[in-house]
Scaffold this motif. Structure first.
Motif, PDB file in Angstrom:
ATOM      1  N   THR A  50      10.392  22.658  10.261  1.00  0.00           N
ATOM      2  CA  THR A  50       8.938  22.699  10.176  1.00  0.00           C
ATOM      3  C   THR A  50       8.505  22.338   8.765  1.00  0.00           C
ATOM      4  N   GLY A  51       7.236  21.953   8.638  1.00  0.00           N
ATOM      5  CA  GLY A  51       6.715  21.596   7.332  1.00  0.00           C
ATOM      6  C   GLY A  51       7.012  20.164   6.966  1.00  0.00           C
ATOM      7  N   LYS A  52       6.345  19.685   5.925  1.00  0.00           N
ATOM      8  CA  LYS A  52       6.504  18.305   5.495  1.00  0.00           C
ATOM      9  C   LYS A  52       7.757  18.124   4.646  1.00  0.00           C
ATOM     10  N   ARG A  53       8.277  16.912   4.687  1.00  0.00           N
ATOM     11  CA  ARG A  53       9.453  16.555   3.907  1.00  0.00           C
ATOM     12  C   ARG A  53       9.108  15.347   3.041  1.00  0.00           C
ATOM     13  N   SER A  54       9.631  15.291   1.855  1.00  0.00           N
ATOM     14  CA  SER A  54       9.439  14.148   0.978  1.00  0.00           C
ATOM     15  C   SER A  54      10.434  13.063   1.386  1.00  0.00           C
ATOM     16  N   ILE A  55       9.918  11.893   1.762  1.00  0.00           N
ATOM     17  CA  ILE A  55      10.787  10.811   2.203  1.00  0.00           C
ATOM     18  C   ILE A  55      10.454   9.529   1.433  1.00  0.00           C
ATOM     19  N   THR A  56      11.409   8.621   1.428  1.00  0.00           N
ATOM     20  CA  THR A  56      11.235   7.326   0.779  1.00  0.00           C
ATOM     21  C   THR A  56      11.461   6.229   1.805  1.00  0.00           C
ATOM     22  N   LEU A  57      10.476   5.354   1.953  1.00  0.00           N
ATOM     23  CA  LEU A  57      10.568   4.251   2.910  1.00  0.00           C
ATOM     24  C   LEU A  57      10.460   2.914   2.182  1.00  0.00           C
ATOM     25  N   LYS A  58      11.266   1.979   2.613  1.00  0.00           N
ATOM     26  CA  LYS A  58      11.201   0.625   2.084  1.00  0.00           C
ATOM     27  C   LYS A  58      10.537  -0.264   3.130  1.00  0.00           C
ATOM     28  N   VAL A  59       9.310  -0.676   2.842  1.00  0.00           N
ATOM     29  CA  VAL A  59       8.526  -1.454   3.798  1.00  0.00           C
ATOM     30  C   VAL A  59       8.014  -2.719   3.127  1.00  0.00           C
ATOM     31  N   ASN A  60       8.308  -3.862   3.727  1.00  0.00           N
ATOM     32  CA  ASN A  60       7.856  -5.153   3.204  1.00  0.00           C
ATOM     33  C   ASN A  60       8.225  -5.340   1.724  1.00  0.00           C
ATOM     34  N   ARG A  61       9.464  -4.988   1.432  1.00  0.00           N
ATOM     35  CA  ARG A  61      10.039  -5.179   0.091  1.00  0.00           C
ATOM     36  C   ARG A  61       9.393  -4.271  -0.964  1.00  0.00           C
ATOM     37  N   LYS A  62       8.682  -3.237  -0.512  1.00  0.00           N
ATOM     38  CA  LYS A  62       8.113  -2.256  -1.426  1.00  0.00           C
ATOM     39  C   LYS A  62       8.639  -0.868  -1.068  1.00  0.00           C
ATOM     40  N   THR A  63       8.691   0.007  -2.067  1.00  0.00           N
ATOM     41  CA  THR A  63       9.179   1.358  -1.849  1.00  0.00           C
ATOM     42  C   THR A  63       8.018   2.347  -1.881  1.00  0.00           C
ATOM     43  N   TYR A  64       7.965   3.198  -0.873  1.00  0.00           N
ATOM     44  CA  TYR A  64       6.893   4.184  -0.763  1.00  0.00           C
ATOM     45  C   TYR A  64       7.502   5.582  -0.700  1.00  0.00           C
ATOM     46  N   LYS A  65       6.942   6.510  -1.462  1.00  0.00           N
ATOM     47  CA  LYS A  65       7.343   7.904  -1.397  1.00  0.00           C
ATOM     48  C   LYS A  65       6.176   8.713  -0.853  1.00  0.00           C
ATOM     49  N   ILE A  66       6.405   9.377   0.263  1.00  0.00           N
ATOM     50  CA  ILE A  66       5.337  10.135   0.905  1.00  0.00           C
ATOM     51  C   ILE A  66       5.886  11.464   1.418  1.00  0.00           C
ATOM     52  N   ASP A  67       4.975  12.369   1.753  1.00  0.00           N
ATOM     53  CA  ASP A  67       5.330  13.622   2.412  1.00  0.00           C
ATOM     54  C   ASP A  67       4.982  13.478   3.889  1.00  0.00           C
ATOM     55  N   ALA A  68       5.977  13.623   4.750  1.00  0.00           N
ATOM     56  CA  ALA A  68       5.767  13.433   6.180  1.00  0.00           C
ATOM     57  C   ALA A  68       6.344  14.594   6.969  1.00  0.00           C
ATOM     58  N   GLU A  69       5.714  14.886   8.088  1.00  0.00           N
ATOM     59  CA  GLU A  69       6.232  15.908   8.979  1.00  0.00           C
ATOM     60  C   GLU A  69       7.375  15.324   9.804  1.00  0.00           C
ATOM     61  N   PRO A  70       8.345  16.133  10.189  1.00  0.00           N
ATOM     62  CA  PRO A  70       9.473  15.632  10.964  1.00  0.00           C
ATOM     63  C   PRO A  70       9.074  14.963  12.276  1.00  0.00           C
ATOM     64  N   ARG A  71       7.926  15.359  12.826  1.00  0.00           N
ATOM     65  CA  ARG A  71       7.503  14.822  14.119  1.00  0.00           C
ATOM     66  C   ARG A  71       6.749  13.495  14.007  1.00  0.00           C
ATOM     67  N   GLU A  72       6.360  13.081  12.813  1.00  0.00           N
ATOM     68  CA  GLU A  72       5.563  11.870  12.655  1.00  0.00           C
ATOM     69  C   GLU A  72       6.377  10.622  12.963  1.00  0.00           C
ATOM     70  N   THR A  73       5.783   9.734  13.738  1.00  0.00           N
ATOM     71  CA  THR A  73       6.458   8.486  14.071  1.00  0.00           C
ATOM     72  C   THR A  73       6.271   7.468  12.944  1.00  0.00           C
ATOM     73  N   LEU A  74       7.150   6.487  12.956  1.00  0.00           N
ATOM     74  CA  LEU A  74       7.026   5.413  11.972  1.00  0.00           C
ATOM     75  C   LEU A  74       5.695   4.695  12.149  1.00  0.00           C
ATOM     76  N   LEU A  75       5.256   4.525  13.375  1.00  0.00           N
ATOM     77  CA  LEU A  75       3.980   3.862  13.647  1.00  0.00           C
ATOM     78  C   LEU A  75       2.820   4.590  12.987  1.00  0.00           C
ATOM     79  N   ASP A  76       2.763   5.899  13.144  1.00  0.00           N
ATOM     80  CA  ASP A  76       1.664   6.675  12.554  1.00  0.00           C
ATOM     81  C   ASP A  76       1.706   6.640  11.027  1.00  0.00           C
ATOM     82  N   VAL A  77       2.902   6.697  10.469  1.00  0.00           N
ATOM     83  CA  VAL A  77       3.031   6.647   9.011  1.00  0.00           C
ATOM     84  C   VAL A  77       2.584   5.285   8.487  1.00  0.00           C
TER      85      VAL A  77
END
Length: 208
Positions: A50-77
């Protein structure tokens, strides 16, 4: 010779019988007891996080650091957190193909992927398909030339799937194109133009 016994219920016996029947019937109408749930400590085995987790995503050659809930889909993010709204939410069940993206070079339905599980992967959306802002991808140009879209809602998913159809060598015939693009639905019925566009890029030898 066996004799049949007859049981008679007198007044007292009848009252006793009715009381017993009423008591038995009440067992079936009394609602079941509700047990109060006691709190379970965080991190207990078998429970989802439960609760948000700090994650790092590489999208379109850019790096993003966000806080996301475990249930959030890639589409919603992509849409709600990164403002990459080119990837569309259609059925939200992985059946229409409107949310198709590339994950490590392979097509994937973003609505079926959990964002927290995409760390370390190379994600490409429609916004990152073209080589630059001044130059369209060859398949994007072909879609314009062959009227591969009408309302445009499914176009981003069609393009992402079409690119991989060419890259993976599945565009050698119109029948192959139709088969490998069958997971992308166009409610406007622009299928002929979509197939024409993919076929033209394949025959032109352009790199997808």
């Amino acid at each position: 010779m066996t004799s049949k016994k007859t049981y008679l219920i007198d007044g007292a016996g009848r009252r006793w019988f009715l009381k017993q029947s009423t008591a038995l019937a009440s067992l079936f109408v009394v609602p079941p007891l509700r047990l109060s749930a006691s709190p379970i400590p965080d991190g207990s085995a078998g429970l989802p996080p439960t609760g948000k987790r700090s994650i790092t995503l590489k999208v379109n050659r850019k790096t993003y650091k966000i806080d996301a809930e475990p249930r959030e889909t890639l589409l919603d993010v992509l849409r709600e957190r990164l403002d990459l709204t080119g990837t569309k939410k259609g059925c939200d069940h992985g059946q229409c193909g409107a949310c198709t993206v590339h994950v490590d070079g392979r097509t994937a339905n973003a609505c079926l992927l959990l964002a927290v599980m995409q760390q370390g992967r190379d994600i490409t959306t429609i916004e990152g398909l073209a080589p630059s802002k001044e130059q369209l991808h060859p398949l994007q140009t072909a879609f314009l030339e062959h009227d591969g879209f009408q309302c445009g809602f499914c176009t981003s998913g069609q393009l992402m799937s079409g690119v991989n159809t060419i890259r993976d060598g599945h565009a050698k015939s119109r029948e192959d194109i139709k088969e490998w693009m069958s997971g992308n639905i166009c409610r406007c019925g622009a299928y002929a133009g979509i197939v024409d566009a993919i076929e033209s890029v394949q025959k032109g030898g352009q790199r997808a």
